[in-house]
Design a protein around this motif. Structure first.
Motif, PDB file in Angstrom:
ATOM      1  N   GLY A  88       1.456   0.871  -4.999  1.00 21.66           N
ATOM      2  CA  GLY A  88       2.796   0.321  -4.848  1.00 21.66           C
ATOM      3  C   GLY A  88       2.922  -0.599  -3.652  1.00 21.66           C
ATOM      4  O   GLY A  88       3.484  -1.696  -3.745  1.00 21.66           O
ATOM      5  N   ILE A  89       2.397  -0.167  -2.489  1.00 21.76           N
ATOM      6  CA  ILE A  89       2.482  -0.979  -1.277  1.00 21.76           C
ATOM      7  C   ILE A  89       1.651  -2.256  -1.417  1.00 21.76           C
ATOM      8  O   ILE A  89       2.122  -3.364  -1.132  1.00 21.76           O
ATOM      9  CB  ILE A  89       2.020  -0.169  -0.050  1.00 21.76           C
ATOM     10  CG1 ILE A  89       3.050   0.917   0.281  1.00 21.76           C
ATOM     11  CG2 ILE A  89       1.817  -1.081   1.160  1.00 21.76           C
ATOM     12  CD1 ILE A  89       2.657   1.826   1.433  1.00 21.76           C
ATOM     13  N   ASN A  90       0.398  -2.102  -1.858  1.00 24.21           N
ATOM     14  CA  ASN A  90      -0.470  -3.272  -1.975  1.00 24.21           C
ATOM     15  C   ASN A  90       0.038  -4.262  -3.007  1.00 24.21           C
ATOM     16  O   ASN A  90      -0.070  -5.482  -2.831  1.00 24.21           O
ATOM     17  CB  ASN A  90      -1.893  -2.837  -2.310  1.00 24.21           C
ATOM     18  CG  ASN A  90      -2.560  -2.102  -1.161  1.00 24.21           C
ATOM     19  OD1 ASN A  90      -1.960  -1.922  -0.102  1.00 24.21           O
ATOM     20  ND2 ASN A  90      -3.784  -1.662  -1.360  1.00 24.21           N
ATOM     21  N   SER A  91       0.587  -3.751  -4.108  1.00 23.92           N
ATOM     22  CA  SER A  91       1.152  -4.640  -5.131  1.00 23.92           C
ATOM     23  C   SER A  91       2.355  -5.395  -4.585  1.00 23.92           C
ATOM     24  O   SER A  91       2.552  -6.583  -4.891  1.00 23.92           O
ATOM     25  CB  SER A  91       1.558  -3.835  -6.372  1.00 23.92           C
ATOM     26  OG  SER A  91       0.431  -3.250  -6.985  1.00 23.92           O
ATOM     27  N   GLY A  92       3.167  -4.714  -3.753  1.00 28.58           N
ATOM     28  CA  GLY A  92       4.316  -5.378  -3.142  1.00 28.58           C
ATOM     29  C   GLY A  92       3.887  -6.486  -2.190  1.00 28.58           C
ATOM     30  O   GLY A  92       4.482  -7.570  -2.172  1.00 28.58           O
ATOM     31  N   ILE A  93       2.845  -6.212  -1.393  1.00 24.66           N
ATOM     32  CA  ILE A  93       2.318  -7.233  -0.490  1.00 24.66           C
ATOM     33  C   ILE A  93       1.796  -8.425  -1.278  1.00 24.66           C
ATOM     34  O   ILE A  93       2.070  -9.587  -0.955  1.00 24.66           O
ATOM     35  CB  ILE A  93       1.207  -6.637   0.394  1.00 24.66           C
ATOM     36  CG1 ILE A  93       1.810  -5.623   1.376  1.00 24.66           C
ATOM     37  CG2 ILE A  93       0.454  -7.735   1.149  1.00 24.66           C
ATOM     38  CD1 ILE A  93       0.783  -4.849   2.170  1.00 24.66           C
ATOM     39  N   ALA A  94       1.003  -8.136  -2.322  1.00 24.66           N
ATOM     40  CA  ALA A  94       0.432  -9.208  -3.141  1.00 24.66           C
ATOM     41  C   ALA A  94       1.520 -10.048  -3.802  1.00 24.66           C
ATOM     42  O   ALA A  94       1.449 -11.285  -3.817  1.00 24.66           O
ATOM     43  CB  ALA A  94      -0.492  -8.614  -4.199  1.00 24.66           C
ATOM     44  N   LYS A  95       2.533  -9.380  -4.348  1.00 21.05           N
ATOM     45  CA  LYS A  95       3.619 -10.096  -5.027  1.00 21.05           C
ATOM     46  C   LYS A  95       4.327 -11.053  -4.083  1.00 21.05           C
ATOM     47  O   LYS A  95       4.680 -12.181  -4.456  1.00 21.05           O
ATOM     48  CB  LYS A  95       4.612  -9.092  -5.618  1.00 21.05           C
ATOM     49  CG  LYS A  95       5.736  -9.731  -6.410  1.00 21.05           C
ATOM     50  CD  LYS A  95       6.672  -8.670  -6.976  1.00 21.05           C
ATOM     51  CE  LYS A  95       7.820  -9.311  -7.755  1.00 21.05           C
ATOM     52  NZ  LYS A  95       8.751  -8.263  -8.286  1.00 21.05           N
ATOM     53  N   SER A  96       4.519 -10.622  -2.832  1.00 20.00           N
ATOM     54  CA  SER A  96       5.212 -11.476  -1.863  1.00 20.00           C
ATOM     55  C   SER A  96       4.385 -12.713  -1.521  1.00 20.00           C
ATOM     56  O   SER A  96       4.928 -13.723  -1.073  1.00 20.00           O
ATOM     57  CB  SER A  96       5.512 -10.685  -0.588  1.00 20.00           C
ATOM     58  OG  SER A  96       4.332 -10.435   0.157  1.00 20.00           O
TER      59      SER A  96
END
Length: 348
Positions: A88-96
């Motif tokens: 969840g955290i890494n996907s959020g970083i990547a999406k940003s």
């Protein structure tokens, strides 16, 4: 390129993490329940094993195996929860950042090339995770972590030993080229079984690369350059950004960069001492800190990848430093090659 972690934690990612409190609590409770039942079931079994005459010489090993098995079984719910938080955290970083993150990855041709040309050591077992892919500064890229091990010892002393932990980066280069050039650690290829000087050429499965002299004094202390086209190699690995590359090498504790320039792409192996991108935790108080660490790790690797890339004007993407003029003899050959289209369809 670095994610705005404060903005993420105050927005969608922060809201999502707040909603994971129940999942974290349930995972901890399930783990405690499993450990409690495990101890209750193991006590009579281990007592029988410890005192029965049939298990002479095996008691300690069976007891240790039982404890490890019980601990692993109990920890599984926590591991699953941490993996979910991490994704969840890494996907959020990547999406940003406008890219994609996936926990699981199957290595491709870039890893086969890394093995063939010695960017990674020989190994008997491998595992891969944390796949970041998309576009950096308009260049297609993929990045993932690799853990490589060899089997050591014999019989009871056999064990797995890590020989490489780090990331493999594949990036489309900023200009077309048709040669193969290897940027390797200084002294990696020596004569007389590693006791002599640098080899004049190295063969990789029938593909010979010759040693290329470099004019930058700091370069030869850290890197060796081998290529099947010396002129093009000096253009691809240009003195204009060697100082930046050496600085990044030091930032990664002297074991960081090995790269292969081939088929219009650059493949980089970056060795690390720690497991990267581990942003999953059972403690919500650590979410921001772990997200910051992951954002910093990815940003450093992205800068490193861009530092050995160029745009079509011959400038380094990372800092847009103008290139240093080529030596006169190389400049003449380079101009001749450029006129003949020797650097690909677009030339330079």
């Amino acid at each position: 390129m670095r994610a705005d972690v404060n903005g993420l934690m105050q927005g969608e990612l922060g809201d999502w993490l707040a909603g994971q409190a129940e999942m974290r609590f349930a995972a901890k409770k399930q783990a405690i329940d499993r450990w409690t039942w495990g101890v209750a079931l193991m006590m009579p079994t281990m007592a029988f094993v410890w005192f029965a005459p049939w298990f002479d010489g095996w008691r300690f090993m069976l007891f240790a195996a039982g404890m490890l098995g019980m601990s692993w079984w109990g920890y599984l719910p926590i591991a699953k929860a941490k993996r979910s938080i991490k994704i969840g955290i890494n996907s959020g970083i990547a999406k940003s950042l406008g890219i994609t993150y996936e926990h699981d990855v199957e290595p491709g041709a870039e890893f086969a090339a890394a093995k063939r040309y010695g960017l990674v050591p020989r190994h008997d077992r491998d595992s891969f995770e944390d796949h970041w892919h998309g576009s950096l500064e308009g260049h297609e890229f993929g990045l993932y972590e690799a853990h490589l091990e060899v089997r050591r010892g014999s019989r009871k002393n056999r064990r797995w030993e890590t020989v490489f932990r780090g990331v493999i980066v594949r990036m489309r280069f900023g200009r077309d080229f048709g040669s193969s050039t290897l940027l390797q650690r200084a002294g990696r290829h020596k004569t007389w079984f590693g006791l002599g000087g640098k080899k004049n050429s190295v063969d990789f499965g029938g593909h010979a690369l010759a040693y290329v002299d470099q004019v930058h004094p700091a370069f030869e202390d850290v890197f060796d350059l081998y290529s099947d086209d010396a002129v093009e190699a000096r253009v691809l690995v240009h003195p204009a950004y060697v100082e930046h590359l050496v600085a990044l090498e030091k930032a990664f504790h002297g074991k960081a960069v090995r790269a292969l320039f081939a088929k219009g792409e650059v493949i980089v192996a970056v060795e690390q001492r720690e497991n990267l991108f581990e942003s999953g935790s059972m403690d919500p108080e650590k979410d921001r800190l772990l997200a910051e660490e992951t954002a910093d790790q990815f940003a450093a690797l992205a800068r490193l990848a861009l530092s050995i890339n160029q745009n079509e004007r011959g400038r380094v993407i990372a800092n847009e430093t103008p290139p240093t003029p080529l030596p006169r003899e190389d400049a003449a050959q380079f101009a001749k090659r450029r006129a003949g289209g020797g650097f690909g369809r677009k030339g330079l």
